[in-house]
Write an enzyme that holds these catalytic residues in place. Structure first.
Site, PDB file in Angstrom:
ATOM      1  N   GLU A 231       0.889  -1.165   0.000  1.00 42.90           N
ATOM      2  CA  GLU A 231       0.000   0.000   0.000  1.00 42.90           C
ATOM      3  C   GLU A 231       0.924   1.210   0.000  1.00 42.90           C
ATOM      4  OE1 GLU A 231      -1.639   2.997   0.689  1.00 42.90           O
ATOM      5  OE2 GLU A 231      -2.267   2.390   2.683  1.00 42.90           O
ATOM      6  N   CYS A 265      -2.012   8.828   2.649  1.00 42.83           N
ATOM      7  CA  CYS A 265      -1.903   8.350   1.268  1.00 42.83           C
ATOM      8  C   CYS A 265      -3.138   8.722   0.475  1.00 42.83           C
ATOM      9  CB  CYS A 265      -1.655   6.846   1.250  1.00 42.83           C
ATOM     10  SG  CYS A 265      -2.762   5.929   2.303  1.00 42.83           S
TER      11      CYS A 265
HETATM   12  P1  NDP Z   1       9.124   5.315   3.875  1.00 38.19           P
HETATM   13  O1  NDP Z   1       8.264   4.706   2.857  1.00 38.19           O
HETATM   14  O2  NDP Z   1      10.582   5.339   3.643  1.00 38.19           O
HETATM   15  O3  NDP Z   1       8.844   4.587   5.285  1.00 38.19           O
HETATM   16  C1  NDP Z   1       7.782   3.693   5.546  1.00 38.19           C
HETATM   17  C2  NDP Z   1       8.310   2.426   6.201  1.00 38.19           C
HETATM   18  O4  NDP Z   1       9.076   1.701   5.242  1.00 38.19           O
HETATM   19  C3  NDP Z   1       9.247   2.696   7.370  1.00 38.19           C
HETATM   20  O5  NDP Z   1       9.085   1.694   8.355  1.00 38.19           O
HETATM   21  C4  NDP Z   1      10.601   2.617   6.705  1.00 38.19           C
HETATM   22  O6  NDP Z   1      11.631   2.362   7.596  1.00 38.19           O
HETATM   23  C5  NDP Z   1      10.386   1.453   5.758  1.00 38.19           C
HETATM   24  N1  NDP Z   1      11.358   1.389   4.665  1.00 38.19           N
HETATM   25  C6  NDP Z   1      11.782   2.396   3.867  1.00 38.19           C
HETATM   26  N2  NDP Z   1      12.663   1.959   2.954  1.00 38.19           N
HETATM   27  C7  NDP Z   1      12.811   0.637   3.173  1.00 38.19           C
HETATM   28  C8  NDP Z   1      13.605  -0.381   2.569  1.00 38.19           C
HETATM   29  N3  NDP Z   1      14.405  -0.112   1.540  1.00 38.19           N
HETATM   30  N4  NDP Z   1      13.522  -1.618   3.068  1.00 38.19           N
HETATM   31  C9  NDP Z   1      12.712  -1.884   4.090  1.00 38.19           C
HETATM   32  N5  NDP Z   1      11.953  -0.975   4.716  1.00 38.19           N
HETATM   33  C10 NDP Z   1      11.992   0.278   4.264  1.00 38.19           C
HETATM   34  O7  NDP Z   1       8.591   6.784   4.159  1.00 38.19           O
HETATM   35  P2  NDP Z   1       9.336   8.049   4.813  1.00 38.19           P
HETATM   36  O8  NDP Z   1       9.067   8.051   6.251  1.00 38.19           O
HETATM   37  O9  NDP Z   1      10.754   8.187   4.400  1.00 38.19           O
HETATM   38  O10 NDP Z   1       8.488   9.198   4.098  1.00 38.19           O
HETATM   39  C11 NDP Z   1       8.882   9.655   2.814  1.00 38.19           C
HETATM   40  C12 NDP Z   1       7.690   9.843   1.921  1.00 38.19           C
HETATM   41  O11 NDP Z   1       7.015   8.607   1.728  1.00 38.19           O
HETATM   42  C13 NDP Z   1       6.601  10.757   2.449  1.00 38.19           C
HETATM   43  O12 NDP Z   1       6.896  12.087   2.254  1.00 38.19           O
HETATM   44  C14 NDP Z   1       5.413  10.278   1.665  1.00 38.19           C
HETATM   45  O13 NDP Z   1       5.409  10.870   0.396  1.00 38.19           O
HETATM   46  C15 NDP Z   1       5.650   8.802   1.539  1.00 38.19           C
HETATM   47  N6  NDP Z   1       4.881   8.022   2.536  1.00 38.19           N
HETATM   48  C16 NDP Z   1       3.647   7.597   2.189  1.00 38.19           C
HETATM   49  C17 NDP Z   1       2.871   6.929   3.090  1.00 38.19           C
HETATM   50  C18 NDP Z   1       1.508   6.524   2.711  1.00 38.19           C
HETATM   51  O14 NDP Z   1       0.712   6.166   3.564  1.00 38.19           O
HETATM   52  N7  NDP Z   1       1.208   6.550   1.446  1.00 38.19           N
HETATM   53  C19 NDP Z   1       3.311   6.656   4.453  1.00 38.19           C
HETATM   54  C20 NDP Z   1       4.644   7.133   4.724  1.00 38.19           C
HETATM   55  C21 NDP Z   1       5.373   7.782   3.786  1.00 38.19           C
HETATM   56  P3  NDP Z   1      12.828   3.430   7.750  1.00 38.19           P
HETATM   57  O15 NDP Z   1      12.196   4.700   8.181  1.00 38.19           O
HETATM   58  O16 NDP Z   1      13.689   2.768   8.761  1.00 38.19           O
HETATM   59  O17 NDP Z   1      13.463   3.592   6.395  1.00 38.19           O
END
Ligand code: NDP
Length: 457
Positions: A231, A265
């Site tokens: 998602e 999202c």
């Molecule tokens: P991320 O997508 O990076 O983080 C969400 C989760 O994924 C965190 O637990 C993160 O852990 C994990 N994650 C990220 N990269 C990896 C990887 N390569 N392997 C495994 N796990 C991973 O979001 P951010 O917090 O950096 O936010 C950045 C942007 O993402 C926001 O500005 C927004 O645009 C989008 N976002 C969208 C969401 C939605 O609901 N659609 C929710 C959150 C973010 P870790 O932080 O340790 O990298």
């Protein structure tokens, strides 16, 4: 590598707590306990798992004030929205406590005469759930309520800035009487997740987060041939037709864009409005956006709190600046507030050129773009002109007219005259770069099951 995660209150910039990063031995024992628990957990009658889930709803309701405060402290969500989040978690638990068994009943098939054939839904095993900070309770319960009740066990990897929520959720399951290992949490940075995905004890993976994270997790899971549900981000269009009631819809648009400071999202990020009412709509919408109170999220009167982290504020600011440099016009807002905390004001952009961040990327904050279009056909093509395909809404005085557009819109969820929202009773998921797979409803609970075909001659 860092040895701890630090949480910070985004409204005050004051550090809250630090959480030790799990060493390899801790990860190993977490996975071992999860795998060891799976057999007995999945063998239990589903009615027992349903009753335990009912108990989770009670623990959540009893602790609502405390959990809401924790959410507000860690991510800056206005306190009334944090309480609603906890309430919604209790709802999803009650929902599946009542229906999981029914949704997972064997499908009797009369397909082959003279035989007994059916499909039976069996759990897969330990599921790794990688979750974001924006709805730090809801995202986790939306995963855990159906999938644990289906007989899987869950291993959470939460976002580093919501480690307090991760620990609170682990305690909630413990308090509700779940055996050790049915729900556990890893405190590891993302560069150690690939090892967990590859681990033989993990059966499947789900992620809610950015498209960038989705791609990385899908690649790792693909290499290991493990099922994923993703998602990811969205840039939902909010389409206003020329017969829509302007004032009401402008107010709904402002709330759809700014809930959780726009960090959702399914926020309405791109407003597409018919030429005939564009000027009137833009002024009503701008008025609504300006009327929202930005401030201390612990204050009941606050509509918009801070963004959840300094880097998220910086990223949003850069996206807006680059869009303005490319030719977009700021109608209101447009730069971070100069005060302590990661505050960004409600912002409206018009004249957004193709190719700039506001047109192409997800804006994770209270920033809306407004684009006017000459007719429905153009409205649909602008709505679809996005790499994302999560939600979309259409606003009109004529519901038939709205419903006629549904099949033309590229999205996993289309709402007519309603703000796009997730609801336990309805499947939720996206297409294109917004990911794949279903969450919630009867569709969601079957995602991490093996629909085993049985033929008895
Ligand atoms: P991320 O997508 O990076 O983080 C969400 C989760 O994924 C965190 O637990 C993160 O852990 C994990 N994650 C990220 N990269 C990896 C990887 N390569 N392997 C495994 N796990 C991973 O979001 P951010 O917090 O950096 O936010 C950045 C942007 O993402 C926001 O500005 C927004 O645009 C989008 N976002 C969208 C969401 C939605 O609901 N659609 C929710 C959150 C973010 P870790 O932080 O340790 O990298």
């Amino acid at each position: 590598p860092p040895t701890s995660f630090q949480t910070t209150n985004p409204a005050t910039e004051v550090d809250l707590r630090s959480y030790a990063v799990d060493d390899e031995a801790t990860v190993e024992s977490t996975l071992e306990t999860a795998a060891a628990q799976f057999d007995s957990w999945s063998d239990r009658p589903i009615t027992e798992r349903e009753s335990l889930l009912e108990g989770v709803a009670t623990v959540l309701r009893d602790g609502k004030a405390e959990y809401a405060e924790l959410i507000t402290d860690e991510v800056g969500k206005p306190i009334d929205q944090a309480r609603s989040e906890v309430e919604k978690c209790a709802w999803v638990c009650e929902y599946y406590a009542e229906r999981a068994g029914e949704y997972l009943q064997d499908d009797r098939l009369g397909a082959v005469p003279g035989t007994k054939t059916y499909v039976t839904y069996e759990p897969l095993g330990p599921v790794l759930a990688i979750m974001p900070w924006n709805y730090p309770f809801w995202q986790v319960f939306r995963f855990a309520a159906p999938h644990l009740t289906a007989g899987n066990v869950g291993v959470l990897k939460h976002a580093p800035n919501t480690m307090g929520c991760a620990q609170a959720i682990t305690s909630i399951f413990r308090e509700a009487g779940y055996p050790d290992g049915v729900f556990s949490s890893l405190q590891i940075p993302d560069d150690r997740v690939a090892n967990v995905i590859r681990d033989d004890r993990i059966a499947a993976v789900t992620l809610t987060g950015s498209t960038r994270a989705g791609r990385a997790v899908a690649a790792e899971s693909g290499e290991a041939l493990k099922k994923t549900v993703l998602e990811l981000g969205g840039s939902d269009p909010f389409v206003v037709l020329d017969d829509a009631p302007i004032e009401t819809v402008a107010e709904r648009a402002a709330s759809a864009r700014t809930l959780n400071a726009g960090q959702s999202c399914i926020s309405a990020k791109r407003i597409v409005v018919h030429d005939g009412i564009a000027d009137e709509f833009l002024s009503a919408f701008t008025r609504e956006m300006k009327s929202l109170t930005v401030g201390d999220p612990a204050d009941e009167a606050t509509d918009i709190g801070p963004l959840a982290r300094a880097d998220l504020l910086e990223q949003l600011d850069e996206q807006v600046q680059a869009s303005v440099e490319a030719g977009a016009t700021i109608v209101t807002g447009g730069e971070p507030l100069s005060r302590t905390g990661y505050f960004y004001p409600p912002t409206v952009l018009t004249g957004v050129p193709d190719g700039c961040p506001a047109a192409e990327e997800e804006l994770f904050g209270p920033v809306a773009t407004v684009t006017s279009v000459p007719d429905e056909e153009t409205a649909v093509s602008v709505a679809n002109d996005s790499q994302y395909g999560l939600g979309a809404s259409v606003w009109t005085g004529d519901t038939d007219r709205g419903e006629n557009l549904v099949s033309k819109i590229e999205a996993g969820n289309v709402f007519v005259n309603q703000i796009v929202q997730s609801d336990p009773r309805l499947p939720f998921g996206g297409i294109k770069q917004s990911g794949y797979g279903s969450e919630l409803s009867d569709h969601g609970i079957r995602e991490f099951t093996n629909p085993k075909t049985v033929w008895v001659e």
